[in-house]
Design a protein around this motif. Structure first.
Motif, PDB file in Angstrom:
ATOM      1  N   LEU A   5       0.863  -1.182   0.000  1.00 53.47           N
ATOM      2  CA  LEU A   5       0.000   0.000   0.000  1.00 53.47           C
ATOM      3  C   LEU A   5       0.898   1.230   0.000  1.00 53.47           C
ATOM      4  O   LEU A   5       1.752   1.380   0.877  1.00 53.47           O
ATOM      5  N   ASP A   6       0.709   2.091  -0.994  1.00 52.62           N
ATOM      6  CA  ASP A   6       1.554   3.280  -1.129  1.00 52.62           C
ATOM      7  C   ASP A   6       0.667   4.508  -1.302  1.00 52.62           C
ATOM      8  O   ASP A   6      -0.018   4.657  -2.314  1.00 52.62           O
ATOM      9  N   VAL A   7       0.658   5.371  -0.285  1.00 47.54           N
ATOM     10  CA  VAL A   7      -0.200   6.559  -0.275  1.00 47.54           C
ATOM     11  C   VAL A   7       0.672   7.789  -0.455  1.00 47.54           C
ATOM     12  O   VAL A   7       1.657   7.980   0.281  1.00 47.54           O
ATOM     13  N   LYS A   8       0.308   8.642  -1.427  1.00 43.88           N
ATOM     14  CA  LYS A   8       1.082   9.855  -1.689  1.00 43.88           C
ATOM     15  C   LYS A   8       0.162  11.060  -1.859  1.00 43.88           C
ATOM     16  O   LYS A   8      -0.799  11.014  -2.636  1.00 43.88           O
ATOM     17  N   ASP A   9       0.478  12.111  -1.108  1.00 38.32           N
ATOM     18  CA  ASP A   9      -0.204  13.403  -1.215  1.00 38.32           C
ATOM     19  C   ASP A   9      -1.732  13.255  -1.187  1.00 38.32           C
ATOM     20  O   ASP A   9      -2.440  13.807  -2.022  1.00 38.32           O
ATOM     21  N   LEU A  10      -2.237  12.496  -0.208  1.00 41.36           N
ATOM     22  CA  LEU A  10      -3.681  12.252  -0.096  1.00 41.36           C
ATOM     23  C   LEU A  10      -4.377  13.451   0.558  1.00 41.36           C
ATOM     24  O   LEU A  10      -3.990  13.888   1.646  1.00 41.36           O
ATOM     25  N   HIS A  11      -5.384  13.959  -0.121  1.00 46.23           N
ATOM     26  CA  HIS A  11      -6.211  15.060   0.389  1.00 46.23           C
ATOM     27  C   HIS A  11      -7.663  14.595   0.459  1.00 46.23           C
ATOM     28  O   HIS A  11      -8.161  13.961  -0.482  1.00 46.23           O
ATOM     29  N   VAL A  12      -8.342  14.916   1.564  1.00 43.17           N
ATOM     30  CA  VAL A  12      -9.777  14.625   1.687  1.00 43.17           C
ATOM     31  C   VAL A  12     -10.456  15.872   2.252  1.00 43.17           C
ATOM     32  O   VAL A  12      -9.985  16.458   3.246  1.00 43.17           O
ATOM     33  N   ALA A  13     -11.549  16.281   1.620  1.00 44.95           N
ATOM     34  CA  ALA A  13     -12.346  17.413   2.112  1.00 44.95           C
ATOM     35  C   ALA A  13     -13.819  17.042   1.996  1.00 44.95           C
ATOM     36  O   ALA A  13     -14.203  16.157   1.213  1.00 44.95           O
ATOM     37  N   PHE A  14     -14.651  17.708   2.785  1.00 42.48           N
ATOM     38  CA  PHE A  14     -16.085  17.433   2.777  1.00 42.48           C
ATOM     39  C   PHE A  14     -16.863  18.695   2.433  1.00 42.48           C
ATOM     40  O   PHE A  14     -16.615  19.772   3.009  1.00 42.48           O
ATOM     41  N   ARG A  15     -17.798  18.558   1.485  1.00 40.95           N
ATOM     42  CA  ARG A  15     -18.697  19.664   1.145  1.00 40.95           C
ATOM     43  C   ARG A  15     -19.808  19.741   2.191  1.00 40.95           C
ATOM     44  O   ARG A  15     -20.515  18.758   2.420  1.00 40.95           O
ATOM     45  N   THR A  21     -14.794  21.695   3.806  1.00 37.79           N
ATOM     46  CA  THR A  21     -13.984  21.581   5.017  1.00 37.79           C
ATOM     47  C   THR A  21     -12.906  20.525   4.805  1.00 37.79           C
ATOM     48  O   THR A  21     -13.213  19.354   4.601  1.00 37.79           O
ATOM     49  N   PRO A  22     -11.617  20.924   4.859  1.00 40.49           N
ATOM     50  CA  PRO A  22     -10.538  19.936   4.685  1.00 40.49           C
ATOM     51  C   PRO A  22     -10.419  19.034   5.911  1.00 40.49           C
ATOM     52  O   PRO A  22     -10.534  19.486   7.046  1.00 40.49           O
ATOM     53  N   ALA A  23     -10.203  17.734   5.687  1.00 41.38           N
ATOM     54  CA  ALA A  23     -10.051  16.767   6.779  1.00 41.38           C
ATOM     55  C   ALA A  23      -8.683  16.107   6.760  1.00 41.38           C
ATOM     56  O   ALA A  23      -8.117  15.810   7.809  1.00 41.38           O
ATOM     57  N   VAL A  24      -8.162  15.842   5.563  1.00 39.64           N
ATOM     58  CA  VAL A  24      -6.825  15.269   5.400  1.00 39.64           C
ATOM     59  C   VAL A  24      -6.065  16.140   4.407  1.00 39.64           C
ATOM     60  O   VAL A  24      -6.581  16.466   3.336  1.00 39.64           O
ATOM     61  N   LYS A  25      -4.827  16.512   4.779  1.00 42.49           N
ATOM     62  CA  LYS A  25      -4.113  17.545   4.026  1.00 42.49           C
ATOM     63  C   LYS A  25      -2.762  17.040   3.506  1.00 42.49           C
ATOM     64  O   LYS A  25      -1.721  17.307   4.102  1.00 42.49           O
ATOM     65  N   GLY A  26      -2.815  16.269   2.452  1.00 39.08           N
ATOM     66  CA  GLY A  26      -1.590  15.891   1.752  1.00 39.08           C
ATOM     67  C   GLY A  26      -0.685  14.924   2.492  1.00 39.08           C
ATOM     68  O   GLY A  26       0.529  15.136   2.573  1.00 39.08           O
ATOM     69  N   ILE A  27      -1.243  13.834   3.015  1.00 39.37           N
ATOM     70  CA  ILE A  27      -0.410  12.871   3.757  1.00 39.37           C
ATOM     71  C   ILE A  27       0.195  11.826   2.813  1.00 39.37           C
ATOM     72  O   ILE A  27      -0.381  11.499   1.776  1.00 39.37           O
ATOM     73  N   SER A  28       1.349  11.323   3.201  1.00 35.04           N
ATOM     74  CA  SER A  28       2.026  10.269   2.439  1.00 35.04           C
ATOM     75  C   SER A  28       2.602   9.239   3.411  1.00 35.04           C
ATOM     76  O   SER A  28       3.220   9.604   4.413  1.00 35.04           O
ATOM     77  N   GLN A 228      -1.963  15.045  13.149  1.00 41.36           N
ATOM     78  CA  GLN A 228      -2.558  16.174  13.855  1.00 41.36           C
ATOM     79  C   GLN A 228      -3.219  17.088  12.827  1.00 41.36           C
ATOM     80  O   GLN A 228      -2.579  17.493  11.851  1.00 41.36           O
ATOM     81  N   ASN A 229      -4.486  17.386  13.046  1.00 42.70           N
ATOM     82  CA  ASN A 229      -5.228  18.299  12.166  1.00 42.70           C
ATOM     83  C   ASN A 229      -5.099  17.932  10.689  1.00 42.70           C
ATOM     84  O   ASN A 229      -4.888  18.788   9.820  1.00 42.70           O
ATOM     85  N   GLY A 230      -5.202  16.634  10.401  1.00 41.59           N
ATOM     86  CA  GLY A 230      -5.208  16.192   9.011  1.00 41.59           C
ATOM     87  C   GLY A 230      -3.850  16.027   8.369  1.00 41.59           C
ATOM     88  O   GLY A 230      -3.752  15.700   7.188  1.00 41.59           O
ATOM     89  N   GLU A 231      -2.771  16.233   9.128  1.00 43.13           N
ATOM     90  CA  GLU A 231      -1.424  16.116   8.574  1.00 43.13           C
ATOM     91  C   GLU A 231      -0.611  15.090   9.358  1.00 43.13           C
ATOM     92  O   GLU A 231      -0.833  14.910  10.556  1.00 43.13           O
ATOM     93  N   ILE A 232       0.322  14.426   8.684  1.00 39.78           N
ATOM     94  CA  ILE A 232       1.287  13.581   9.380  1.00 39.78           C
ATOM     95  C   ILE A 232       2.443  14.480   9.796  1.00 39.78           C
ATOM     96  O   ILE A 232       3.192  14.978   8.951  1.00 39.78           O
ATOM     97  N   VAL A 233       2.576  14.700  11.094  1.00 37.50           N
ATOM     98  CA  VAL A 233       3.594  15.634  11.587  1.00 37.50           C
ATOM     99  C   VAL A 233       4.915  14.928  11.883  1.00 37.50           C
ATOM    100  O   VAL A 233       5.955  15.577  12.008  1.00 37.50           O
ATOM    101  N   GLU A 234       4.862  13.599  12.011  1.00 33.96           N
ATOM    102  CA  GLU A 234       6.083  12.849  12.271  1.00 33.96           C
ATOM    103  C   GLU A 234       5.841  11.376  11.940  1.00 33.96           C
ATOM    104  O   GLU A 234       4.767  10.847  12.233  1.00 33.96           O
ATOM    105  N   GLN A 235       6.835  10.734  11.330  1.00 36.04           N
ATOM    106  CA  GLN A 235       6.739   9.292  11.127  1.00 36.04           C
ATOM    107  C   GLN A 235       8.128   8.683  11.144  1.00 36.04           C
ATOM    108  O   GLN A 235       9.126   9.335  10.856  1.00 36.04           O
ATOM    109  N   GLY A 236       8.165   7.386  11.542  1.00 36.04           N
ATOM    110  CA  GLY A 236       9.443   6.700  11.632  1.00 36.04           C
ATOM    111  C   GLY A 236       9.292   5.391  12.369  1.00 36.04           C
ATOM    112  O   GLY A 236       8.182   5.010  12.783  1.00 36.04           O
ATOM    113  N   PRO A 237      10.388   4.659  12.575  1.00 36.11           N
ATOM    114  CA  PRO A 237      10.345   3.403  13.333  1.00 36.11           C
ATOM    115  C   PRO A 237       9.815   3.643  14.740  1.00 36.11           C
ATOM    116  O   PRO A 237      10.083   4.691  15.352  1.00 36.11           O
TER     117      PRO A 237
END
Length: 526
Positions: A5-15, A21-28, A228-237
Motif C-alpha cells: 500500500l503506497d499513499v502519496k499526497d492524499l487530500h480529503v475534504a467534505f462539502r 472543510t478539509p479533513a486530510v491535508k496531503g499525507i504520504s 494532527q489536524n489532518g497532517e502527518i507531523v512525524e513518522q518513523g520506526p
C-alpha cells in the motif's frame, strides 16, 4: 520490494453548508507486506477518514485527491467493479465497535457466509467448513455451537473475534484495524492484539492499525505515523518515535498519561456509603408457570466502605459485576444485604424517600454522547436535575449553569449549543457538570475516560481530582484502564464473576497484588 500500500499526497475534504472543510491535508505513507504501521493521533486528526478514503468508503460529499496504490493499482478514482473486488477481499476492515458493525438480525454463520459467497462462491457444507476453520483460527471456543448465535448473545471480546474472522475470511493482503480494542477489557485487549500479531505473521499481510493509545502502538507497530489536524507531523520506526520524538505534538502525546495520586483522605472523613454482604442474583425462570430454576449470580456477598473525599476503584473484566454493584448501591436494582448511606439503612427507605436521595447520588456514564439528549441544549441538560428535584437556591438557573460550566472547564457562552456541537472531552465535562450542579456526596463514574483520547483523559482525571478535593466527594470509579484507576483511587476492589477477590489500598494492590487474577490484569496493561 514495492509496498503493498503506497499513499502519496492524499487530500480529503467534505462539502457542507455551502463550503468545503478539509479533513486530510496531503499525507504520504507506505505499508509493506508483513509490516504493521500505526496511525496515531487524537479524535478529529483524520486517521479514520484517511483509511476509509483508500477504498472510497466515504460519503458522497467527500472530495478525495492524490494517490493510493494497492499492489501498484490506483484506488483513488477507481471504477466500482475494481473497488468491489478489493473491498473485503484484498483490503479488509475491523472497526471499533463490533456491535454496530454486525447485523443484529443475522446469525454469525450467515454473516460470515455472505462474504465467502460473494468473493469465493462458497456455499453449503464447504462454506460451513471454512467458517468453522476461521472461528477456530481467531480463538472462538466451541465454534460449532456458536454458528447459530446472534451478536447480542456474545461477549465484547467474542464479537471482536467474529469481526476479525470476517475480515480474514478472504485472506486479505491488507488489514485495516480502526481502534479495534478501545472498548475491551485489558485482558481481552491483550488477547486481541496477540491474535492480530500472530495472524499477520502467519499470513504475511500488511496491518494498518489506527489508535489513540500509544501503549498499544509500542507493543504492536513496526512504524508510526503521528497525525494532527489532518497532517502527518512525524513518522518513523516505533523505537525512534518513542525514544526521541522530534515534533512537539508527538512529545505531548507521549507525555499524556494519567499520573500522580489523589489527595489523602482526611482522618475524620465520615463514611458516605457502605455495604455488608451485598448480593445481586437475577432469577432464571422457565416453563409455563415461570418457575425459578436457578440464578445468575451477578454480585456475591460484597462488603465495602467509601468515605468523603475517597475514591474506591472497581476493576475487573466485562461481566464481573462492577456496574451491577454500583447500581445496587444506588438502589437502582434489587439486591439483598445491607446498604447504608450516611449511616442510614437504605433498604428501609420508601421510593418517595429514595427520590429525594437521588440528588446526593449521581452517575457519569462511559459514553457521554449516548447519555446526553440530542434534543436538549447544554444548559437544559445541566439544569434538568435542578428542575426535577425542585431545588431553589435563590440563584437563577442560568447563573448556576454558567458557574458549574466554568468549574468543569467549559465556556458558558456555549450553553445554548447541542451535544453534537461539542468534542468527546467536552461532552464528558457536560455529563460531569450535570451531576455536579446538584452538589452530590457520592458520584459513580462508570468508565468515564475509556472513550477519550489520552490527552483528554489526563484533563478529566485532573478535573475529577480537583472537584473531589474541593467538595469532599466520594467516588465509585469503575474502569478497566488500570493506569487511570491508579491515578484516581485510594482503595481498589477487584471483581471476577461477581466475587470480590481482592480489596485494599491502591498502592499496596498495585505494588504487591495477592491473587493471580489481579497479577494477570496488571500484566495485560504493560
Amino acid at each position: 520490494m514495492s509496498p503493498v500500500l503506497d499513499v502519496k499526497d492524499l487530500h480529503v475534504a467534505f462539502r457542507q453548508d455551502g463550503g468545503v472543510t478539509p479533513a486530510v491535508k496531503g499525507i504520504s505513507f507506505h505499508l509493506d507486506k508483513g509490516e504493521t504501521v500505526a496511525l496515531v493521533g487524537e479524535s478529529g486528526s483524520g486517521k479514520s477518514v484517511s483509511a476509509l478514503s483508500l477504498v472510497s468508503l466515504l460519503g458522497d460529499n467527500a472530495q478525495v485527491r492524490g494517490s493510493a496504490r494497492f499492489n501498484g493499482q490506483e484506488m483513488i478514482g477507481a471504477d466500482e467493479a475494481t473497488l468491489r473486488q478489493v473491498r473485503g477481499n484484498d483490503i479488509s476492515f475491523i472497526f471499533q465497535e463490533p456491535m454496530t458493525s454486525l447485523n443484529p438480525l443475522h446469525t454469525i454463520e450467515k454473516q460470515l457466509a455472505e462474504s465467502l459467497a460473494l468473493h469465493q462462491g462458497l456455499a453449503g457444507d464447504a462454506a460451513r467448513e471454512k467458517i468453522l476453520a476461521l472461528l477456530d483460527q481467531v480463538g472462538i471456543q466451541d465454534a460449532q455451537d456458536r454458528l447459530g448465535s446472534y451478536p447480542h448473545q456474545l461477549s465484547g471480546g467474542q464479537r471482536q473475534r467474529i469481526m476479525i474472522a470476517m475480515a480474514l475470511a478472504n485472506a486479505p493482503h491488507v488489514l485495516i484495524a480502526d481502534e479495534p480494542t478501545t472498548a475491551l477489557d485489558v485482558t481481552i485487549q491483550a488477547q486481541i492484539l496477540e491474535l492480530l500479531k500472530d495472524l499477520k505473521d502467519r499470513m504475511g499481510m500488511g496491518l494498518l492499525f489506527i489508535t489513540h493509545d500509544l501503549g498499544i502502538v509500542r507493543r504492536i507497530a513496526d512504524r508510526v505515523c503521528v497525525m494532527q489536524n489532518g497532517e502527518i507531523v512525524e513518522q518513523g520506526p516505533t523505537t525512534q518515535i518513542f525514544q526521541s520524538p522530534q515534533h512537539p505534538y508527538t512529545q505531548k502525546l507521549l507525555a499524556a498519561e494519567p499520573s500522580g495520586a489523589p489527595a489523602p483522605v482526611p482522618d475524620k472523613a465520615p463514611v458516605i456509603a457502605s455495604t455488608q454482604n451485598l448480593r445481586v442474583w437475577f432469577p432464571i425462570q422457565a416453563g409455563f408457570l415461570r418457575r425459578t430454576i436457578g440464578h445468575v449470580k451477578a454480585v456475591n456477598d460484597t462488603s465495602l466502605t467509601v468515605r468523603a473525599g475517597e475514591t474506591l476503584g472497581i476493576v475487573g473484566e466485562s461481566g464481573s459485576g462492577k456496574t451491577t454493584l454500583a447500581l445496587a448501591i444506588m438502589r437502582l436494582i434489587q439486591s439483598s444485604g445491607s446498604i447504608r448511606y450516611l449511616d442510614q439503612d437504605l433498604r428501609q427507605w420508601s421510593t418517595k424517600q429514595l427520590r429525594h436521595l437521588r440528588k446526593d447520588m449521581q452517575i457519569v456514564f462511559q459514553d457521554p454522547f449516548g447519555s446526553l439528549s440530542p434534543r436538549m441544549t447544554c444548559a437544559q441538560i445541566i439544569a434538568e436535575g435542578l428542575s426535577v428535584h425542585k431545588l431553589d437556591t435563590g440563584t437563577p438557573q442560568r447563573q448556576l449553569v454558567s458557574d458549574v460550566m466554568q468549574e468543569v472547564g467549559l465556556d458558558p457562552a456555549a450553553m445554548d449549543r447541542y451535544p453534537h456541537e461539542f468534542s468527546g472531552g467536552q461532552r464528558q465535562r457536560i455529563a460531569i457538570a450535570r451531576a455536579m450542579v446538584l452538589r452530590p456526596k457520592l458520584l459513580v463514574l462508570d468508565e468515564p475516560t475509556s472513550a477519550l483520547d489520552m490527552t483528554v483523559q489526563v484533563q478529566i482525571v485532573e478535573l475529577l481530582r480537583a472537584l473531589q478535593m474541593k467538595y469532599g466527594l466520594a467516588y465509585l470509579f469503575i474502569s478497566h484502564d488500570l493506569k487511570v484507576v491508579r491515578a484516581m483511587s485510594h482503595q481498589v476492589l477487584v471483581m471476577k464473576r461477581g466475587d470480590v477477590i481482592e480489596y485494599g489500598p491502591a498502592q499496596q494492590l498495585f505494588d504487591a497484588p495477592q491473587t493471580d487474577y489481579t497479577r494477570q490484569l496488571l500484566q495485560a496493561t504493560r
